[in-house]
Scaffold this motif. Structure first.
Motif, PDB file in Angstrom:
ATOM      1  N   UNK A   1     -38.541  32.593  21.131  1.00  0.00           N
ATOM      2  CA  UNK A   1     -37.485  33.053  20.218  1.00  0.00           C
ATOM      3  C   UNK A   1     -37.439  34.578  20.082  1.00  0.00           C
ATOM      4  N   UNK A   2     -37.780  35.285  21.152  1.00  0.00           N
ATOM      5  CA  UNK A   2     -37.762  36.751  21.146  1.00  0.00           C
ATOM      6  C   UNK A   2     -36.689  37.264  22.100  1.00  0.00           C
ATOM      7  N   UNK A   3     -36.241  38.484  21.843  1.00  0.00           N
ATOM      8  CA  UNK A   3     -35.296  39.179  22.724  1.00  0.00           C
ATOM      9  C   UNK A   3     -36.091  40.066  23.669  1.00  0.00           C
ATOM     10  N   UNK A   4     -35.853  39.910  24.974  1.00  0.00           N
ATOM     11  CA  UNK A   4     -36.606  40.625  25.998  1.00  0.00           C
ATOM     12  C   UNK A   4     -35.651  41.391  26.905  1.00  0.00           C
ATOM     13  N   UNK A   5     -36.026  42.622  27.222  1.00  0.00           N
ATOM     14  CA  UNK A   5     -35.285  43.462  28.161  1.00  0.00           C
ATOM     15  C   UNK A   5     -36.255  43.915  29.242  1.00  0.00           C
ATOM     16  N   UNK A   6     -35.790  43.952  30.483  1.00  0.00           N
ATOM     17  CA  UNK A   6     -36.574  44.478  31.599  1.00  0.00           C
ATOM     18  C   UNK A   6     -36.019  45.841  31.989  1.00  0.00           C
ATOM     19  N   UNK A   7     -36.909  46.767  32.351  1.00  0.00           N
ATOM     20  CA  UNK A   7     -36.491  48.062  32.873  1.00  0.00           C
ATOM     21  C   UNK A   7     -37.487  48.510  33.929  1.00  0.00           C
ATOM     22  N   UNK A  25     -40.504  39.123  41.350  1.00  0.00           N
ATOM     23  CA  UNK A  25     -39.073  39.408  41.410  1.00  0.00           C
ATOM     24  C   UNK A  25     -38.492  39.397  39.993  1.00  0.00           C
ATOM     25  N   UNK A  26     -37.583  40.312  39.716  1.00  0.00           N
ATOM     26  CA  UNK A  26     -37.032  40.417  38.359  1.00  0.00           C
ATOM     27  C   UNK A  26     -36.339  39.126  37.925  1.00  0.00           C
ATOM     28  N   UNK A  27     -35.594  38.482  38.824  1.00  0.00           N
ATOM     29  CA  UNK A  27     -34.935  37.228  38.463  1.00  0.00           C
ATOM     30  C   UNK A  27     -35.959  36.139  38.156  1.00  0.00           C
ATOM     31  N   UNK A  28     -37.041  36.102  38.922  1.00  0.00           N
ATOM     32  CA  UNK A  28     -38.107  35.123  38.661  1.00  0.00           C
ATOM     33  C   UNK A  28     -38.770  35.415  37.318  1.00  0.00           C
ATOM     34  N   UNK A  29     -38.979  36.695  37.018  1.00  0.00           N
ATOM     35  CA  UNK A  29     -39.578  37.081  35.735  1.00  0.00           C
ATOM     36  C   UNK A  29     -38.660  36.678  34.584  1.00  0.00           C
ATOM     37  N   UNK A  30     -37.359  36.909  34.751  1.00  0.00           N
ATOM     38  CA  UNK A  30     -36.400  36.538  33.705  1.00  0.00           C
ATOM     39  C   UNK A  30     -36.380  35.028  33.512  1.00  0.00           C
ATOM     40  N   UNK A  31     -36.385  34.273  34.606  1.00  0.00           N
ATOM     41  CA  UNK A  31     -36.414  32.808  34.501  1.00  0.00           C
ATOM     42  C   UNK A  31     -37.682  32.338  33.790  1.00  0.00           C
ATOM     43  N   UNK A  32     -38.787  32.987  34.103  1.00  0.00           N
ATOM     44  CA  UNK A  32     -40.058  32.625  33.489  1.00  0.00           C
ATOM     45  C   UNK A  32     -40.021  32.808  31.978  1.00  0.00           C
ATOM     46  N   UNK A  33     -39.576  33.966  31.509  1.00  0.00           N
ATOM     47  CA  UNK A  33     -39.565  34.183  30.062  1.00  0.00           C
ATOM     48  C   UNK A  33     -38.506  33.336  29.362  1.00  0.00           C
ATOM     49  N   UNK A  34     -37.429  33.007  30.071  1.00  0.00           N
ATOM     50  CA  UNK A  34     -36.446  32.081  29.488  1.00  0.00           C
ATOM     51  C   UNK A  34     -37.089  30.726  29.244  1.00  0.00           C
ATOM     52  N   UNK A  35     -37.899  30.261  30.217  1.00  0.00           N
ATOM     53  CA  UNK A  35     -38.588  28.978  30.052  1.00  0.00           C
ATOM     54  C   UNK A  35     -39.599  29.028  28.912  1.00  0.00           C
ATOM     55  N   UNK A  36     -40.083  30.226  28.606  1.00  0.00           N
ATOM     56  CA  UNK A  36     -41.020  30.399  27.489  1.00  0.00           C
ATOM     57  C   UNK A  36     -40.300  30.580  26.156  1.00  0.00           C
ATOM     58  N   UNK A  37     -38.956  30.548  26.190  1.00  0.00           N
ATOM     59  CA  UNK A  37     -38.178  30.601  24.965  1.00  0.00           C
ATOM     60  C   UNK A  37     -37.520  31.921  24.654  1.00  0.00           C
ATOM     61  N   UNK A  38     -37.581  32.882  25.568  1.00  0.00           N
ATOM     62  CA  UNK A  38     -36.999  34.201  25.315  1.00  0.00           C
ATOM     63  C   UNK A  38     -35.504  34.226  25.609  1.00  0.00           C
ATOM     64  N   UNK A  39     -34.840  35.159  24.973  1.00  0.00           N
ATOM     65  CA  UNK A  39     -33.444  35.476  25.242  1.00  0.00           C
ATOM     66  C   UNK A  39     -33.452  36.814  25.985  1.00  0.00           C
ATOM     67  N   UNK A  40     -32.878  36.861  27.172  1.00  0.00           N
ATOM     68  CA  UNK A  40     -32.885  38.063  27.990  1.00  0.00           C
ATOM     69  C   UNK A  40     -31.647  38.897  27.679  1.00  0.00           C
ATOM     70  N   UNK A  41     -31.862  40.175  27.419  1.00  0.00           N
ATOM     71  CA  UNK A  41     -30.769  41.125  27.216  1.00  0.00           C
ATOM     72  C   UNK A  41     -30.850  42.191  28.300  1.00  0.00           C
ATOM     73  N   UNK A  42     -29.746  42.913  28.488  1.00  0.00           N
ATOM     74  CA  UNK A  42     -29.746  44.000  29.464  1.00  0.00           C
ATOM     75  C   UNK A  42     -29.793  45.366  28.800  1.00  0.00           C
ATOM     76  N   UNK A  43     -29.547  45.405  27.509  1.00  0.00           N
ATOM     77  CA  UNK A  43     -29.592  46.690  26.807  1.00  0.00           C
ATOM     78  C   UNK A  43     -30.503  46.601  25.593  1.00  0.00           C
ATOM     79  N   UNK A  44     -30.997  47.757  25.184  1.00  0.00           N
ATOM     80  CA  UNK A  44     -31.898  47.858  24.034  1.00  0.00           C
ATOM     81  C   UNK A  44     -31.066  47.898  22.759  1.00  0.00           C
TER      82      UNK A  44
END
Length: 92
Positions: free
Chosen positions: A14-20, A27-46
């Motif tokens: 239930x956290x908001x996560x941004x990659x930079x 791979x960034x897409x694999x990392x994003x998929x991983x944290x989504x499966x852990x319950x995160x919401x991925x954002x592109x901006x801070x």
């Protein structure tokens, strides 16, 4: 995020996560998929709602400046290195 199937004990639940920056070990897409499966919401901006920023090499200077600005205003945006991110996700 799919909170019904995510790991409630994950630090990303239930956290908001941004990659930079450039991730070297995943791979960034694999990392994003991983944290989504852990319950995160991925954002592109801070934003002031951002909880974690995962930083690879050469992180975006505008994003880093925005984090510093928001944290100075009382936000609690946590910077997480790629290495720490991998440990937090228990990637082997």
């Amino acid at each position: 995020p799919d909170l019904d199937h995510a790991d409630y004990d994950s630090p990303f639940y239930a956290k908001k996560v941004v990659f930079t920056g450039v991730l070297n070990s995943i791979d960034r897409n694999a990392a994003a998929d991983l944290v989504k499966k852990l319950g995160a919401d991925i954002d592109t901006s801070i934003t002031k709602r951002t909880d974690f920023v995962i930083t690879g090499s050469a992180p975006g200077p505008a994003k880093m400046q925005k984090i510093e600005q928001l944290n100075a205003q009382g936000c609690n945006i946590r910077l997480v290195s790629e290495e720490e991110f991998i440990r937090m996700c228990e990637i082997n």
